[in-house]
Design a protein around this motif. Structure first.
Motif, PDB file in Angstrom:
ATOM      1  N   LEU A 111     -13.664  56.817  -1.075  1.00  0.00           N
ATOM      2  CA  LEU A 111     -13.821  58.270  -1.087  1.00  0.00           C
ATOM      3  C   LEU A 111     -15.120  58.639  -0.389  1.00  0.00           C
ATOM      4  N   ALA A 164     -10.945  64.512  -1.225  1.00  0.00           N
ATOM      5  CA  ALA A 164     -10.737  63.375  -2.119  1.00  0.00           C
ATOM      6  C   ALA A 164      -9.501  63.557  -2.996  1.00  0.00           C
ATOM      7  N   THR A 165      -9.292  64.779  -3.502  1.00  0.00           N
ATOM      8  CA  THR A 165      -8.139  65.017  -4.377  1.00  0.00           C
ATOM      9  C   THR A 165      -6.830  64.810  -3.623  1.00  0.00           C
ATOM     10  N   PHE A 202      -6.316  61.160  -3.122  1.00  0.00           N
ATOM     11  CA  PHE A 202      -5.964  60.503  -4.374  1.00  0.00           C
ATOM     12  C   PHE A 202      -4.488  60.713  -4.692  1.00  0.00           C
ATOM     13  N   CYS A 214     -11.078  53.235  -6.868  1.00  0.00           N
ATOM     14  CA  CYS A 214     -11.830  54.241  -6.108  1.00  0.00           C
ATOM     15  C   CYS A 214     -13.231  53.706  -5.820  1.00  0.00           C
ATOM     16  N   ALA A 228     -11.583  61.560 -10.137  1.00  0.00           N
ATOM     17  CA  ALA A 228     -10.475  60.653  -9.846  1.00  0.00           C
ATOM     18  C   ALA A 228      -9.912  60.050 -11.131  1.00  0.00           C
ATOM     19  N   GLU A 229     -10.772  59.722 -12.086  1.00  0.00           N
ATOM     20  CA  GLU A 229     -10.290  59.178 -13.351  1.00  0.00           C
ATOM     21  C   GLU A 229      -9.448  60.199 -14.109  1.00  0.00           C
ATOM     22  N   VAL A 276      -7.049  53.685 -13.266  1.00  0.00           N
ATOM     23  CA  VAL A 276      -8.007  53.943 -12.182  1.00  0.00           C
ATOM     24  C   VAL A 276      -9.301  53.185 -12.477  1.00  0.00           C
ATOM     25  N   THR A 322     -13.184  52.377 -10.934  1.00  0.00           N
ATOM     26  CA  THR A 322     -14.131  53.016 -10.017  1.00  0.00           C
ATOM     27  C   THR A 322     -15.367  52.147  -9.856  1.00  0.00           C
TER      28      THR A 322
END
Length: 884
Positions: free
Chosen positions: A608, A614-615, A618, A634, A663-664, A674, A676
């Motif tokens: 990212l 980013a969304t 994802f 990520c 993201a989580e 997920v 990271t």
């Protein structure tokens, strides 16, 4: 090949239960640690009772017939017998035992087995029963480690697991000998292994606790620590006592350092004499007997003498005599390489020294509690000899359990350690090992690379597997078309077996419809990705295997063969590091990471960079992860200058953490695991490649802005490197000109354009399509244009292939799929024109590595499409690795 020590049935049972590397599973390891603790406690009790019985018999004979005759004769005969037994049956059982355990834990070839344990036990009983002033606790450590090594050799396991079980046995031995469970664990960490990894601590704690508890149960019914040795009253500590405890620490440090030097000097003299071990121990036993026969009567019984010294039941002159005699007799006995330790003698000498300092304070000030000085002296002298101050403090505290002794004990031990290290640096045991050519802290040589490289660095990640429901005929066909002779067998995404050509050799009588699961080898031996190549080679050789599946938890992440290891060895011998140098990472530092359950069949990497997109990226990853039951990793890379150390450079991670936490949350919404991490590094591309290797990535999703400002770069410096070198599948995404072009556009009548050319990457793009369209379509069905560009020069193009693909795709996604053959001189122009005319929202195509770079250089398909099409473009490139 089966271990010769295990009966055939037991060996087959062990294999069928899939021990092997899975025996390192904490559940099995902790059960094994409990068994080791129990056996160590039983051995410690046998040792104690045997020494007590034989010593009592010797004292009774001395009282009846005269010490001057009995003690030298018993010392000579029993010492000679113990030395002869060790020489004839197990030379490794000689000495205290700590050096042998330390050498084995340092991965040197030091024999540890049931034979060593039995011979050590008998030899120690004979030597200590004969009156040599040595202790039984170090032999108990050796016995516990030997029993653990024997137990771990009865199941398929790795050298690293065996090493940790040996450490657990050593901890259990010390805990059972002293009834000090905490000290057992600390001694392993502080002296033997200096390793605080999770499994080492867990197994050592369990084994030590079990050994101490079982030892107490076997000796009493109330589980109380024995009070006969250290039940000292009136422990106190005052500020006025500090100078005298400092004096005690200084004296203990000086005398302990001289004691160690004397031991090493005596060992050198004994080696120069070149006498057989039997005569060395026998003569030392005779000399000790002669000396003791001229000392006061209480010297006849070592255990009684220790009690008198610790409890302070002797006057100052007698205590001084006992200290001097014990000092030199212990040095003499230990130099003979007799089976006995220094722990108990060091504690006894420390107690005597403590009482002498306590007497001195009482003489000077009229105050002082001598029992407190005895305890502090025990810890201080033990520290000076063994150089394990924390263990010394804990042993004495656990034996007395009086918090009033902690401060004076810590003060004396700290001073003693500083003084002793100033006079002679290093552990006594390491110096003794050094005299034998074993250097614990030596820098690894080039030949030690097998102990530093892991399976993940060498394995092949893309594995050709077979489903368990294949028939025998289908397996034979798969093997005939493959260059490989063995395949992992999968069922519901899990490794359930392995099949090789040798498994098919005896299937002549079986039907061709026999299911693979009926003749495969179930529950195969596997290795974890972080296992060292030395462990892998050990398993390959021990069980005569040619390949081993590599797992992360229960997930298959690769396979490693003998050929892979031979290739690495050849490169090392030729001085050509080859792939190793290629795999060596640039300096990077993990500043932040989170881990989710390992619930997927694979893993998608999502670097990212831009919070605004980013969304959207994802959600693309989530679509693929949902379809293929994968996890998402990520990654945020924070670049620092090359002159800065990533591990020591201060960086701000707040914004990066917020992005990863977003993201989580998306992962929880889509019910996708997920993981990271934030890495601080010099080189972004190399860090991503390292992450692909370390985290066993199957697919990576990258964003491309549609242009690059880097001279000479195609998609950009970082993206170009990843396209060339990333071994996993790659999805390169150029989002539409609107920031929300994907995936929000799919919430309406999204139109997809899928150009196909018939290659494997086009096929892979079509495989990903159903998941992408299903996840984000919430209203009416999207239209999918499936087009193929034909040259105008071709008079009669074959459209059947295009129509067949369209029909199959429609059945998968239940959406309108329109096959569209196009005649054009330029594939790129045709695709761009169609995308514009039909207002396509997404263009998705598969390209090879050459198609993604070399064709771009020549101004061909991918880049032209990605640049000229205003909607979202998704390029799919397959994996670079060949299946093993």
């Amino acid at each position: 090949m089966q271990p010769h020590l295990i009966p055939q049935r037991l060996y087959q049972w062990v294999k069928s239960r899939h021990f092997g590397m899975s025996a390192t599973d904490p559940r099995y390891a902790l059960v094994e640690a409990c068994i080791i603790g129990f056996l160590s406690a039983v051995a410690a009790l046998i040792l104690k009772e045997g020494i007590g019985w034989l010593g009592g018999w010797r004292v009774a004979l001395a009282n009846q017939f005269g010490a001057i005759w009995v003690l030298p004769l018993v010392g000579l005969s029993f010492g000679y017998l113990a030395g002869w037994l060790i020489e004839q049956t197990s030379p490794t059982a000689a000495g205290g035992g700590i050096t042998q355990v330390k050498g084995a834990l340092a991965r040197y070839s030091v024999p540890l087995s049931l034979r060593v344990a039995v011979v050590k036990m008998i030899g120690t009983i004979l030597v200590l029963g004969a009156g040599l002033t040595l202790g039984r606790r170090a032999p108990t450590v050796h016995i516990g480690a030997a029993l653990a090594a024997q137990l771990s050799s009865w199941v398929p396991t790795s050298p690293e697991h065996r090493r940790q079980m040996i450490a657990a046995g050593a901890a259990a031995g010390l805990a059972a000998g002293f009834s000090t469970p905490i000290a057992g664990v600390l001694f392993v960490i502080e002296e033997l292994m200096r390793d605080v990894s999770g499994l080492t601590l867990e197994t050592a704690i369990v084994a030590s606790f079990t050994g101490a508890v079982v030892s107490l149960v076997l000796q009493s019914t109330n589980l109380k620590f024995p009070s006969s040795l250290l039940d000292l009253p009136d422990i106190s500590f005052a500020v006025s006592d500090i100078p005298f405890y400092l004096l005690l620490g200084i004296l203990a440090g000086v005398l302990g350092a001289f004691f160690n030097r004397g031991l090493l000097f005596s060992l050198q003299i004994q080696r120069r004499l070149k006498l057989p071990l039997s005569w060395r121990i026998g003569l030392v036993g005779m000399i000790s007997g002669v000396i003791v026969s001229f000392l006061p009567p209480f010297f006849l019984d070592n255990a009684g003498l220790q009690g008198f010294l610790v409890m302070g039941e002797l006057n100052g002159r007698t205590i001084l005599l006992a200290f001097i005699a014990h000092f030199f007799l212990t040095m003499l006995a230990y130099s003979s390489n007799a089976p006995g330790g220094l722990f108990a003698p060091a504690l006894v000498l420390g107690a005597a020294l403590g009482y002498l300092v306590g007497d001195f304070e009482h003489l000077v000030t009229g105050n002082g509690v001598q029992s407190a000085y005895a305890l502090a002296g025990m810890g201080a002298f033990f520290t000076a000899v063994v150089r394990v101050p924390v263990t010394a403090i804990v042993i004495v505290f656990e034996l007395n359990t009086d918090f009033n002794i902690v401060l004076p004990l810590m003060l004396s031990c700290a001073v003693s350690y500083i003084v002793a290290e100033s006079m002679s640096r290093g552990s006594l045991y390491e110096r003794m090992l050094g005299d034998q050519g074993i250097f614990i802290n030596a820098t690894p040589t080039a030949q030690d690379f097998l102990s530093t490289l892991t399976a993940a660095r060498v394995m092949q990640s893309n594995v050709e597997t077979l489903p368990s429901n294949l028939t025998l005929d289908e397996v034979l066909q798969a093997m005939s078309t493959s260059s490989h002779r063995g395949f992992p067998v999968m069922e519901n995404g899990k490794l359930v077996g392995i099949v090789t050509q040798s498994d098919l050799a005896n299937l002549a009588q079986h039907s061709g419809q026999t299911a693979l699961r009926e003749f495969m080898t179930p529950r195969p031996i596997t290795v974890q990705a972080e296992a060292f190549l030395s462990d892998v080679l050990y398993l390959l050789n021990r069980y005569q295997l040619s390949r081993l599946p590599v797992t992360e938890g229960s997930k298959l992440v690769g396979i490693i063969t003998r050929t892979d290891i031979i290739r690495i060895e050849a490169n090392q011998l030729e001085g050509n590091d080859g792939d190793l140098n290629e795999a060596m990472p640039e300096p990077s530092y993990i500043a932040y990471q989170t881990r989710a359950p390992l619930a997927g069949d694979g893993r998608i990497l999502l670097p990212l960079v831009n919070p605004d997109t980013a969304t959207s990226l994802f959600r693309i990853g989530a679509a693929i992860a949902t379809q293929q039951n994968q996890e998402i990793e990520c990654l945020q890379v924070i670049k620092v200058p090359k002159h800065s150390d990533p591990a020591q450079t201060s960086v701000i991670t707040q914004h990066s953490r917020q992005l990863l936490q977003r993201a989580e949350r998306l992962g929880r919404h889509h019910q996708i695991p997920v993981h990271t991490q934030i890495r601080v590094a010099h080189d972004i591309a190399q860090t991503i490649l390292d992450t692909i290797r370390e985290r066993h990535i199957n697919l990576m999703i990258l964003e491309w802005k549609g242009n690059t400002r880097t001279p000479g770069a195609v998609f950009g410096h970082v993206v170009d490197i990843l396209i060339r070198k990333a071994s996993c599948e790659l999805v390169l995404v150029k989002l539409g000109k609107r920031k929300d072009a994907y995936p929000q556009e799919l919430d309406k009548d999204a139109t997809w354009l899928i150009p196909i050319a018939g290659g494997p990457n086009s096929k892979r793009a079509l495989e990903l399509l159903p998941g992408l369209t299903h996840l984000y379509t919430r209203s009416r069905s999207p239209i999918i244009w499936l087009c193929q560009v034909f040259s105008p020069a071709k008079s009669a193009p074959n459209y059947q292939h295009l129509e067949a693909i369209a029909k199959g795709l429609k059945e998968q996604i239940d959406r309108p799929v329109i096959p569209l053959p196009i005649r054009s001189q330029s594939v790129a122009d045709a695709v761009v024109h169609l995308a514009s005319a039909e207002s396509c929202d997404v263009v998705m195509l598969g390209v090879s590595r050459e198609g993604l770079l070399e064709q771009v250089i020549h101004g061909n398909i991918p880049k032209m499409i990605a640049q000229k099409v205003e909607s979202t473009v998704i390029l799919v490139r397959g994996s670079l690795e060949q299946s093993p």
